[in-house]
Design an enzyme around this catalytic site. Sequence first.
Site, PDB file in Angstrom:
ATOM      1  N   ARG A 137       0.498  -1.339  -0.044  1.00  0.00           N
ATOM      2  CA  ARG A 137       0.168  -0.347   0.380  1.00  0.00           C
ATOM      3  C   ARG A 137       1.032   1.081  -0.019  1.00  0.00           C
ATOM      4  NH1 ARG A 137      -1.383   1.008   6.129  1.00  0.00           N
ATOM      5  NH2 ARG A 137      -0.486   0.226   7.116  1.00  0.00           N
ATOM      6  N   SER A 154      -5.100   5.110   5.233  1.00  0.00           N
ATOM      7  CA  SER A 154      -4.455   3.498   5.163  1.00  0.00           C
ATOM      8  C   SER A 154      -4.232   3.362   4.328  1.00  0.00           C
ATOM      9  CB  SER A 154      -6.001   2.762   5.614  1.00  0.00           C
ATOM     10  OG  SER A 154      -6.212   3.661   6.687  1.00  0.00           O
ATOM     11  N   GLU A 201     -19.418   3.379  -0.085  1.00  0.00           N
ATOM     12  CA  GLU A 201     -18.136   2.478  -1.514  1.00  0.00           C
ATOM     13  C   GLU A 201     -18.926   2.388  -2.294  1.00  0.00           C
ATOM     14  OE1 GLU A 201     -19.236   1.458   2.056  1.00  0.00           O
ATOM     15  OE2 GLU A 201     -16.929   1.508   2.697  1.00  0.00           O
ATOM     16  N   PHE A 225     -14.871  -4.128   1.445  1.00  0.00           N
ATOM     17  CA  PHE A 225     -15.699  -2.737   1.652  1.00  0.00           C
ATOM     18  C   PHE A 225     -15.702  -2.688  -0.461  1.00  0.00           C
ATOM     19  CE2 PHE A 225     -14.573  -1.662   5.264  1.00  0.00           C
ATOM     20  CZ  PHE A 225     -15.306  -2.710   6.174  1.00  0.00           C
ATOM     21  N   HIS A 235      -5.342  -3.689   2.756  1.00  0.00           N
ATOM     22  CA  HIS A 235      -6.034  -4.150   3.263  1.00  0.00           C
ATOM     23  C   HIS A 235      -6.764  -5.758   2.772  1.00  0.00           C
ATOM     24  CE1 HIS A 235      -4.948  -0.425   5.468  1.00  0.00           C
ATOM     25  NE2 HIS A 235      -5.298  -0.878   6.674  1.00  0.00           N
ATOM     26  N   ASP A 255      -8.065  -6.109  13.654  1.00  0.00           N
ATOM     27  CA  ASP A 255      -9.299  -5.642  12.869  1.00  0.00           C
ATOM     28  C   ASP A 255     -10.337  -6.771  12.399  1.00  0.00           C
ATOM     29  OD1 ASP A 255      -9.700  -3.004  13.975  1.00  0.00           O
ATOM     30  OD2 ASP A 255      -9.293  -2.871  11.615  1.00  0.00           O
ATOM     31  N   ARG A 273      -1.366  -4.791   3.781  1.00  0.00           N
ATOM     32  CA  ARG A 273      -1.816  -3.526   4.519  1.00  0.00           C
ATOM     33  C   ARG A 273       0.361  -3.800   5.688  1.00  0.00           C
ATOM     34  NH1 ARG A 273      -2.389  -4.217  11.332  1.00  0.00           N
ATOM     35  NH2 ARG A 273      -2.229  -1.620  12.294  1.00  0.00           N
TER      36      ARG A 273
HETATM   37  C1  LIG Z   1     -18.367  -0.265   5.058  1.00  0.00           C
HETATM   38  C2  LIG Z   1     -17.345  -0.042   5.613  1.00  0.00           C
HETATM   39  N1  LIG Z   1     -16.583   1.152   5.731  1.00  0.00           N
HETATM   40  C3  LIG Z   1     -15.150   2.239   6.062  1.00  0.00           C
HETATM   41  C4  LIG Z   1     -14.973   0.865   7.218  1.00  0.00           C
HETATM   42  C5  LIG Z   1     -13.758   1.432   7.872  1.00  0.00           C
HETATM   43  N2  LIG Z   1     -14.352   2.191   9.217  1.00  0.00           N
HETATM   44  C6  LIG Z   1     -14.700   1.970  10.559  1.00  0.00           C
HETATM   45  S1  LIG Z   1     -14.675   3.146  11.442  1.00  0.00           S
HETATM   46  C7  LIG Z   1     -14.727   4.451  10.160  1.00  0.00           C
HETATM   47  C8  LIG Z   1     -15.743   5.537  10.252  1.00  0.00           C
HETATM   48  C9  LIG Z   1     -16.590   5.496  11.189  1.00  0.00           C
HETATM   49  O1  LIG Z   1     -17.066   6.974  11.087  1.00  0.00           O
HETATM   50  P1  LIG Z   1     -18.337   6.998  12.017  1.00  0.00           P
HETATM   51  O2  LIG Z   1     -19.361   6.209  11.482  1.00  0.00           O
HETATM   52  O3  LIG Z   1     -18.633   8.948  12.643  1.00  0.00           O
HETATM   53  O4  LIG Z   1     -17.898   6.531  13.951  1.00  0.00           O
HETATM   54  P2  LIG Z   1     -17.324   7.338  14.911  1.00  0.00           P
HETATM   55  O5  LIG Z   1     -17.038   8.593  15.224  1.00  0.00           O
HETATM   56  O6  LIG Z   1     -18.609   7.309  15.834  1.00  0.00           O
HETATM   57  O7  LIG Z   1     -16.093   6.068  15.527  1.00  0.00           O
HETATM   58  C10 LIG Z   1     -14.621   3.443   8.812  1.00  0.00           C
HETATM   59  C11 LIG Z   1     -14.742   4.876   7.438  1.00  0.00           C
HETATM   60  C12 LIG Z   1     -15.764  -0.059   7.052  1.00  0.00           C
HETATM   61  N3  LIG Z   1     -15.858  -0.514   8.465  1.00  0.00           N
HETATM   62  N4  LIG Z   1     -16.983  -0.438   6.489  1.00  0.00           N
END
Ligand SMILES: Cc1ncc(C[n+]2csc(CCOP(=O)(O)OP(=O)(O)O)c2C)c(N)n1
Lengths: 280, 326
Positions: B23, B50, B71, B96, B122, B130, B180
């Site tokens: 990456r 990432s 996505e 994703f 990843h 994770d 990753r």
């Molecule tokens: C479908 C999907 N896309 C991307 C991710 C990677 N990801 C994990 S947490 C996150 C951000 C989440 O933000 P938010 O919903 O605001 O959560 P919080 O601020 O409450 O932690 C992302 C993009 C994922 N888990 N699932």
Amino acid sequence: MATVTQSRDIEFLKEQARTVRIEILKMLAQAGSGHTGGSLSAADIVTALYFYKMQHRPDNPKWPERDRFILSKGHAAPLLYTVLALTGYFDKSLLGTLRKTGSPLQGHPSSKMLQGIEVSTGSLGQGLSIANGMALGLRLDDSHSRVYCLLGDGEIQEGQVWEAAMTAGHYALDNLCAFVDLNSLQIDGRCEDVMKIDPVAEKWKAFNWHIFEIDGHNMEEIVNTLDEAEKIKGKPSVILAKTIKGKGVSIFEGKVQYHGLAPTKEELEIALKELGENGK
Amino acid sequence: MGSREEKSAVESQSFAGQAVATRDAYGAALTELGKRNEKIVVLDADLSGSTKTAKFAKAFPDRFFNMGISEQDMVGTAGGLSLAGKIPFASTFAIFETGRAWEQIRQTICYSRLNVKLVATHAGITVGEDGASHQALEDVALMRVLPEMVVIVPSDGFETKQVIDTIADYKGPVYVRLGRAKVPAVMPADYKFRIGKAYKFHIGRDVNIIANGIMVSAALQARELLSKEGIDAGVINMSTVKPLDTEILLDAAKNTELIVTAEEHSIIGGLGGAVAEFLSEYHPIPVKRIGTRDTFGGSGKPDELLKLYGLTAEDIVKTIKLALGS
Ligand SMILES: Cc1ncc(C[n+]2csc(CCOP(=O)(O)OP(=O)(O)O)c2C)c(N)n1
Ligand SMILES: [Mg+2]
């Protein structure tokens, strides 16, 4: 047979939330990785659910009359694990195994590996649809159980969330109550900069939901709103909770980088001091 | 198109002989490419730090589109950008990208044969802590089944850099699978990547190992270990899973009595699937597939997981010795 200490006492609930934050930080520091910010921002909400509002039996996780909770923002797993441990689903010592090979405490919740998890989550945007299905099924059975679902504010950028919002409105799922953790941050920055979600309240309203807008760290307001939401008939309820990512520890509050960073040993020390680990 | 001056001003990084996460090589290659070619645009879904597209975003903010956590919308938008004459690279985590947006990839990108590059990071078990929800072990299968799609799984940073440069000039849908974790350099400095051409390290007398991604390095280690026991194992880097290099494959199969595939992916539908499908039809010989065995991944340290899921050089050795009855 109530097996969990539940109370509407605000001081009691605040104290539980403080303990929950301490345990979250300890387990994250021990794991060396994991999601700090979003676990802390929703700590008061999930504490209110498990220590007050939800009917549940830690000694009988599949009790049919239980209320259901779905952590749609699955990365806040440390928060869910902590409330499950503290309410008695499993021994607190298990929290030390977070994210380790073979542990039931996976990086994101696994319902196959851990009792008390209704469904595995971790891929964002899928939880509300599942909550709808549960609410529909419970209604078919004339059940009094309610379904709660917690979403992130970045998460609501997923299209599926709005398909689910439409479904819940259409089927008037008044046994469903969703929370949106409005901490303003996602991974790449502020939601406002990454992909604007505002106006949030108008969106849910347009999808035929009853809206509550609250301070997600005001325990009294959370508890009162949960009671009010139960009285809303003919519509699903959504509680739009304004929160601070990393809430409770000044060095993490509002800091986007602590989305997915665990506290170092030094940071943990500072955090525990701030949270007054040894009594208030 | 960037001018010559601009081009020469770019500090070029080939990653030859360098241990680096694929990456990271992607982020660097993409940014260099952006300087050379104005048509390159990049999309991400809230994971740019990432996936390393953040590097491109910093250099070319106007040609970077953060789509938020959406996505499906990202893939569709990439399709539209390609129709507007741009060369979109769309990135997020492999599960994703290929999972959530699969039907958009099928209907919009592949059916219309749009010029979209899906570069996902990843992938595989080495995502680590994770856990299963974030570890794509099915992505190659999901992409390989799609008509028009090219599927590439680079083995190291050096190869990744060349893959990114090459696919920018290729017209049509491409899926690139990156990881990753940091990986050792395996490809020789004179290696030239070409779509659909596998690289032959050696052709073995007793067995040939067809690997890609991080398993190329494991296969090379296995060759060393086996040679100490008098077993001559060949190693082939099949970085393009589709179109498969059937010429090399036939050559490898005709020279030995056993083919072993090795990938950081399910044994169902990926490289092992592709090789077994081809050989069973055109040159049936025993094939053993190394990969995850119809299971989800789990949380843990990448090294521990590789052992747990049977993806080490020792696992390759064991499989081969068992199959050869030695
Ligand atoms: C479908 C999907 N896309 C991307 C991710 C990677 N990801 C994990 S947490 C996150 C951000 C989440 O933000 P938010 O919903 O605001 O959560 P919080 O601020 O409450 O932690 C992302 C993009 C994922 N888990 N699932
Ligand atoms: Mg957020």
